[in-house]
Design a protein around this motif. Structure first.
Motif, mmCIF file in Angstrom:
data_model
loop_
_atom_site.group_PDB
_atom_site.id
_atom_site.type_symbol
_atom_site.label_atom_id
_atom_site.label_comp_id
_atom_site.label_asym_id
_atom_site.label_seq_id
_atom_site.Cartn_x
_atom_site.Cartn_y
_atom_site.Cartn_z
ATOM 1 N N ALA A 53 0.838 -1.200 0.000
ATOM 2 C CA ALA A 53 0.000 0.000 0.000
ATOM 3 C C ALA A 53 0.878 1.258 0.000
ATOM 4 C CB ALA A 53 -0.911 -0.005 1.225
ATOM 5 N N GLY A 54 1.973 1.225 0.752
ATOM 6 C CA GLY A 54 2.869 2.375 0.809
ATOM 7 C C GLY A 54 3.518 2.652 -0.535
ATOM 8 N N CYS A 55 3.987 1.613 -1.203
ATOM 9 C CA CYS A 55 4.623 1.778 -2.523
ATOM 10 C C CYS A 55 3.645 2.376 -3.522
ATOM 11 C CB CYS A 55 5.100 0.432 -3.065
ATOM 12 S SG CYS A 55 6.675 -0.083 -2.382
ATOM 13 N N LEU A 56 2.400 1.823 -3.526
ATOM 14 C CA LEU A 56 1.436 2.276 -4.517
ATOM 15 C C LEU A 56 0.877 3.638 -4.133
ATOM 16 C CD1 LEU A 56 -0.482 -1.079 -5.160
ATOM 17 C CD2 LEU A 56 1.611 -0.223 -6.200
ATOM 18 N N GLY A 57 0.589 3.833 -2.849
ATOM 19 C CA GLY A 57 -0.046 5.076 -2.411
ATOM 20 C C GLY A 57 0.947 6.198 -2.169
ATOM 21 N N LEU A 58 1.887 5.994 -1.226
ATOM 22 C CA LEU A 58 2.831 7.051 -0.860
ATOM 23 C C LEU A 58 3.990 7.154 -1.839
ATOM 24 C CD1 LEU A 58 3.113 6.476 3.008
ATOM 25 C CD2 LEU A 58 1.540 7.957 1.757
ATOM 26 N N GLY A 59 4.277 6.053 -2.579
ATOM 27 C CA GLY A 59 5.474 6.030 -3.417
ATOM 28 C C GLY A 59 5.228 6.324 -4.881
ATOM 29 N N GLY A 60 3.952 6.331 -5.291
ATOM 30 C CA GLY A 60 3.646 6.615 -6.689
ATOM 31 C C GLY A 60 4.209 5.576 -7.639
ATOM 32 N N ILE A 61 4.416 4.340 -7.145
ATOM 33 C CA ILE A 61 4.964 3.289 -8.010
ATOM 34 C C ILE A 61 3.819 2.563 -8.688
ATOM 35 C CG2 ILE A 61 6.335 1.174 -8.056
ATOM 36 C CD1 ILE A 61 7.595 2.186 -5.398
ATOM 37 N N PRO A 62 3.833 2.464 -10.010
ATOM 38 C CA PRO A 62 2.773 1.734 -10.700
ATOM 39 C C PRO A 62 2.785 0.275 -10.255
ATOM 40 C CG PRO A 62 4.148 2.952 -12.263
ATOM 41 C CD PRO A 62 4.815 3.028 -10.937
ATOM 42 N N LEU A 63 1.592 -0.338 -10.177
ATOM 43 C CA LEU A 63 1.456 -1.705 -9.677
ATOM 44 C C LEU A 63 2.361 -2.665 -10.449
ATOM 45 C CD1 LEU A 63 0.016 -3.684 -7.818
ATOM 46 C CD2 LEU A 63 -1.771 -3.928 -9.546
ATOM 47 N N ARG A 64 2.408 -2.489 -11.788
ATOM 48 C CA ARG A 64 3.207 -3.413 -12.619
ATOM 49 C C ARG A 64 4.681 -3.338 -12.266
ATOM 50 N NH1 ARG A 64 2.262 -3.275 -18.896
ATOM 51 N NH2 ARG A 64 4.231 -4.392 -18.656
ATOM 52 N N ARG A 65 5.150 -2.122 -12.060
ATOM 53 C CA ARG A 65 6.564 -1.914 -11.733
ATOM 54 C C ARG A 65 6.902 -2.605 -10.401
ATOM 55 N NH1 ARG A 65 10.663 2.392 -11.898
ATOM 56 N NH2 ARG A 65 12.339 0.900 -12.066
ATOM 57 N N PHE A 66 5.992 -2.402 -9.424
ATOM 58 C CA PHE A 66 6.184 -2.998 -8.108
ATOM 59 C C PHE A 66 6.202 -4.517 -8.214
ATOM 60 C CE2 PHE A 66 4.406 -4.756 -4.172
ATOM 61 C CZ PHE A 66 5.332 -4.275 -3.267
ATOM 62 N N ALA A 67 5.217 -5.047 -8.986
ATOM 63 C CA ALA A 67 5.106 -6.501 -9.114
ATOM 64 C C ALA A 67 6.353 -7.070 -9.784
ATOM 65 C CB ALA A 67 3.855 -6.847 -9.925
ATOM 66 N N ARG A 68 6.866 -6.348 -10.803
ATOM 67 C CA ARG A 68 8.036 -6.856 -11.524
ATOM 68 C C ARG A 68 9.273 -6.906 -10.627
ATOM 69 N NH1 ARG A 68 8.592 -4.159 -17.092
ATOM 70 N NH2 ARG A 68 9.894 -2.769 -15.880
ATOM 71 N N ALA A 69 9.398 -5.888 -9.767
ATOM 72 C CA ALA A 69 10.567 -5.863 -8.883
ATOM 73 C C ALA A 69 10.456 -6.937 -7.800
ATOM 74 C CB ALA A 69 10.700 -4.472 -8.254
ATOM 75 N N TRP A 70 9.217 -7.220 -7.447
ATOM 76 C CA TRP A 70 8.960 -8.089 -6.309
ATOM 77 C C TRP A 70 8.922 -9.562 -6.710
ATOM 78 C CZ3 TRP A 70 4.050 -9.641 -3.544
ATOM 79 C CH2 TRP A 70 4.286 -9.826 -2.177
ATOM 80 N N ALA A 71 8.538 -9.812 -8.007
ATOM 81 C CA ALA A 71 8.248 -11.174 -8.471
ATOM 82 C C ALA A 71 9.392 -12.177 -8.219
ATOM 83 C CB ALA A 71 7.884 -11.152 -9.950
ATOM 84 N N PRO A 72 10.659 -11.800 -8.474
ATOM 85 C CA PRO A 72 11.723 -12.802 -8.297
ATOM 86 C C PRO A 72 11.741 -13.388 -6.887
ATOM 87 C CG PRO A 72 12.599 -10.828 -9.348
ATOM 88 C CD PRO A 72 11.190 -10.525 -8.964
ATOM 89 N N PHE A 73 11.322 -12.580 -5.909
ATOM 90 C CA PHE A 73 11.366 -13.053 -4.520
ATOM 91 C C PHE A 73 10.268 -14.077 -4.243
ATOM 92 C CE2 PHE A 73 13.264 -8.824 -4.575
ATOM 93 C CZ PHE A 73 14.498 -9.118 -4.032
ATOM 94 N N LEU A 74 9.192 -14.065 -5.074
ATOM 95 C CA LEU A 74 8.140 -15.064 -4.929
ATOM 96 C C LEU A 74 8.728 -16.465 -5.092
ATOM 97 C CD1 LEU A 74 5.018 -13.626 -6.788
ATOM 98 C CD2 LEU A 74 5.197 -14.288 -4.382
ATOM 99 N N VAL A 75 9.637 -16.581 -6.086
ATOM 100 C CA VAL A 75 10.266 -17.879 -6.335
ATOM 101 C C VAL A 75 11.070 -18.314 -5.110
ATOM 102 C CG1 VAL A 75 11.823 -19.146 -7.850
ATOM 103 C CG2 VAL A 75 10.384 -17.308 -8.775
ATOM 104 N N ALA A 76 11.850 -17.370 -4.581
ATOM 105 C CA ALA A 76 12.661 -17.684 -3.407
ATOM 106 C C ALA A 76 11.763 -18.084 -2.229
ATOM 107 C CB ALA A 76 13.522 -16.487 -3.041
ATOM 108 N N ALA A 77 10.682 -17.318 -2.052
ATOM 109 C CA ALA A 77 9.780 -17.582 -0.929
ATOM 110 C C ALA A 77 9.142 -18.962 -1.059
ATOM 111 C CB ALA A 77 8.705 -16.495 -0.869
ATOM 112 N N LEU A 78 8.773 -19.303 -2.306
ATOM 113 C CA LEU A 78 8.169 -20.602 -2.559
ATOM 114 C C LEU A 78 9.155 -21.719 -2.201
ATOM 115 C CD1 LEU A 78 5.330 -21.041 -3.682
ATOM 116 C CD2 LEU A 78 6.388 -21.714 -5.852
ATOM 117 N N GLY A 79 10.415 -21.510 -2.576
ATOM 118 C CA GLY A 79 11.456 -22.490 -2.241
ATOM 119 C C GLY A 79 11.568 -22.677 -0.742
#
Lengths: 259, 402
Positions: A53-79
């Motif tokens: 919420a902070g990234c999208l609301g206070l940070g003005g980061i588009p959802l896609r940009r946030f998701a792209r930066a965050w996505a690689p960690f999903l793999v790590a978390a799944l592992g």
């Protein structure tokens, strides 16, 4: 050719962008502290939600940009989730009811809970890092360290110059590998590459240092400031929001402890 | 240093200190302790003076080489230095970038700044000079005075030392022009590119649907601005990069799939920056690297013909050579395999008249032996002297130059 991740003007002008990097750093460290002591899904979920919420609301980061930066960690978390669920110590405790069987392995609900908590913790740590990285330019971080944390000027300027050199090292390595291939040598890896890379880096650093000294860097006189980093309303808002989220996360932890 | 003397060095990228253009210009002003209001006034003025008005918030890494060099100039003049010292500032720039840079220097000189320009390709800068100081190989002054005086008193010495002079001075001194190499008509195709594209991550294509064929014994020059895609196209042709779309054929094979040992006998590539291709500790090891035993005897005559005789250079470190010597060493590493395709990125960098002739002679030998030669260069003299087809590459697209 290789360009470091770029931070858009919209992110820089946002509340998170205008807040001092030190404020963000302090909040981030406090969050990480809580995540360190709590192996529990709830506070991790609260902090993931808050930083998103902070990234999208206070940070003005588009959802896609946030998701792209965050996505690689999903793999790590799944592992982390899978490994800890299957190999968790709780599976050995006969008192825990069986959730499912994978051949010789017994998976229990308790191990799954630990695996989920650890996986979510990875995601929460990643969310903190992404929020910081997508709204903070290295120059501003260095300015804040010098002007607000009173770190030595030379240290900060040197770190900045080094940070600029990293993308060029990647280019150098690519070219050196090609240079081996075109001379008939297997290009993928060889210890000599490392030596050549080091020589290039040292020589370039020498040239950059010379250019810096030519503009008075070595004069030793205290410099004036072209960019000013000062505490302001953005720090209040970001600080309050960050502490609020931290409080909620702590509360969720208390609830699960007292149950 | 600092303060009263502004300095600009040779390599554009290695002088940029800060990520944003305006911060880089302000860097020197901050060290002088200027008040912030003064800096806010001085930075846009300095940028406008070098023709970079409106570039304040741009990232310096996204500027072209010519723009970066003018940014370095802005950083040097912003403190109001009465004296500017420049060390071969246009050596890495394309011709348009170099002219734009020298125009800015001329304007600064007209406005009262003392400009000291160190240069060994003086054609472009000659017309700017009020006085010229000629230094010999030992660093001792050979001649000094107005351009006219220097030509009158030391013209012969300049020519003998291999120093490049403007064409009108050449004809005044009776210098014989270089004999261009003779290429036969293009023989069977050596390399073909068919609708080839290449894009680096997250960027527009550096090479955009290029068709190209270079035949045996043919020479082709590739010109165009910094960042236009020349180096990328060259690397695609010799199989150092794999096309994102389209196909490259090197004698019927896809070069990016060839084993390294096979590729090295069929194609040679000269990288733009010599230092980025050195892989050995001495000049001799460097030139012998990866060679078969029966190819090794080629080293001595080749190195001698390129002005790097092994009895003097064999044990030296490649990094300790001058820029021009490094260029010839890296060229020797390519030529020694006698590949059928030569792709050379800025082969004449740092060469004087004498070594330039040696280089053209070497290219002639390879053309005679049936090699296909593709040269990417900013050197307008080389483009002229090499003859053959000339192609211009801009924004990844190739077109023939009339």
């Amino acid at each position: 050719m290789i360009v470091a991740p770029q931070i858009g003007d919209r992110q820089l002008a946002s509340l998170l962008g205008r807040a001092s990097p030190l404020t963000k750093l302090a909040i981030g460290l406090a969050w990480l502290g809580l995540l360190l002591v709590a192996v529990d899904s709830r506070p991790a979920l609260v902090l993931i939600a808050a930083s998103t919420a902070g990234c999208l609301g206070l940070g003005g980061i588009p959802l896609r940009r946030f998701a792209r930066a965050w996505a690689p960690f999903l793999v790590a978390a799944l592992g982390v989730l899978v490994v800890n669920t299957i190999l968790g110590a709780a599976n050995l405790d006969a008192a825990n009811p069986t959730l499912l069987r994978l051949g010789p392995l017994r998976v229990t609900g308790a191990a799954l809970a630990v695996g989920m908590a650890l996986g979510l913790r990875v995601l929460a740590v990643a969310a903190v890092g992404v929020a910081f990285a997508l709204t903070t330019e290295a120059t501003r971080l260095a300015d804040a360290l010098v002007q607000q944390a009173h770190l030595p000027e030379r240290f900060a300027a040197g770190a900045l110059a080094a940070q600029q050199a990293v993308p060029r090292l990647a280019l150098d390595l690519a070219t050196l590998r090609q240079a081996r291939r075109v001379r008939g040598l297997r290009g993928d890896w060889h210890p000599r590459l490392l030596l050549s890379l080091l020589i290039l880096a040292v020589r370039r650093a020498g040239r950059v240092a010379l250019a810096m000294d030519a503009r008075g860097f070595a004069s030793g006189a205290p410099p004036s400031r072209y960019r000013i980093v000062s505490w302001g309303r953005a720090d209040l808002v970001v600080g309050a929001a960050g502490l609020g989220a931290l409080g909620l996360a702590a509360l969720s932890l208390l609830i699960s402890w007292t149950r | 240093m600092g303060g009263p003397v502004g300095v600009v060095f040779q390599r554009p990228g290695d002088q940029v200190v800060m990520e944003r253009v305006e911060d880089d210009v302000a860097f020197g002003l901050e060290r002088l302790g200027l008040a912030r209001e003064e800096m806010l006034r001085a930075v846009p003025v300095a940028l406008a003076t070098v023709g970079l008005a409106g570039f304040e918030r741009r990232r310096s890494a996204t500027l072209s080489g010519g723009e970066q060099q003018r940014l370095a100039l802005a950083g040097a003049i912003a403190p109001g230095a009465p004296v500017l010292v420049l060390d071969e500032p246009t050596a890495n720039l394309d011709p348009d970038g170099a002219r734009a840079f020298l125009e800015r220097l001329a304007a600064l000189r007209a406005a009262g700044t003392t400009v000291i320009l160190v240069e060994h390709r003086v054609e472009l800068a000659w017309a700017l000079a009020d006085r010229i100081l000629v230094l010999g190989p030992d660093g001792q002054p050979v001649a000094q005075g107005t351009p006219r005086d220097v030509v009158a008193s030391a013209g012969g010495t300049l020519v003998a030392a291999g120093i490049w002079l403007p064409p009108e001075i050449d004809s005044l001194l009776g210098v014989v022009p270089v004999v261009p190499p003779v290429g036969g008509p293009a023989g069977r195709p050596v390399v073909t590119a068919d609708r080839v594209s290449y894009a680096y991550a997250d960027a527009r294509p550096a090479v955009d649907h290029v068709d190209l064929e270079v035949g045996s014994g043919e020479r082709v020059t590739l010109v165009g601005p910094n960042g236009g895609g020349k180096s990328t196209l060259g690397r695609l042709l010799v199989g150092l990069l794999r096309p994102s779309a389209g196909q490259v054929r090197l004698g019927g094979d896809r070069p990016d799939r060839l084993a390294a040992a096979d590729l090295a006998r069929r194609a040679g590539y000269l990288f733009q920056d010599p230092e980025q291709q050195f892989l050995a500790g001495t000049v001799l090891d460097e030139v012998l690297l990866g060679l078969r035993r029966d190819e090794r005897p080629r080293a001595a005559p080749l190195m001698a013909s390129l002005g790097l005789p092994l009895d003097r250079f064999a044990t030296r470190s490649p990094y300790d050579l001058s820029g021009g010597e490094q260029r010839r060493l890296s060229l020797a590493c390519v030529l020694i395999r006698r590949p059928g395709l030569l792709v050379l990125d800025e082969p004449t960098y740092g060469q004087d008249r004498t070594t330039y002739r040696g280089l053209l002679g070497a290219l002639q030998e390879h053309l005679d032996a049936g090699a296909a030669v593709l040269v990417a260069t900013h050197d307008e003299r080389l483009t002229r002297d090499l003859g053959g087809r000339c192609l211009r590459m801009t924004n990844g697209v190739v077109e023939a130059v009339a």
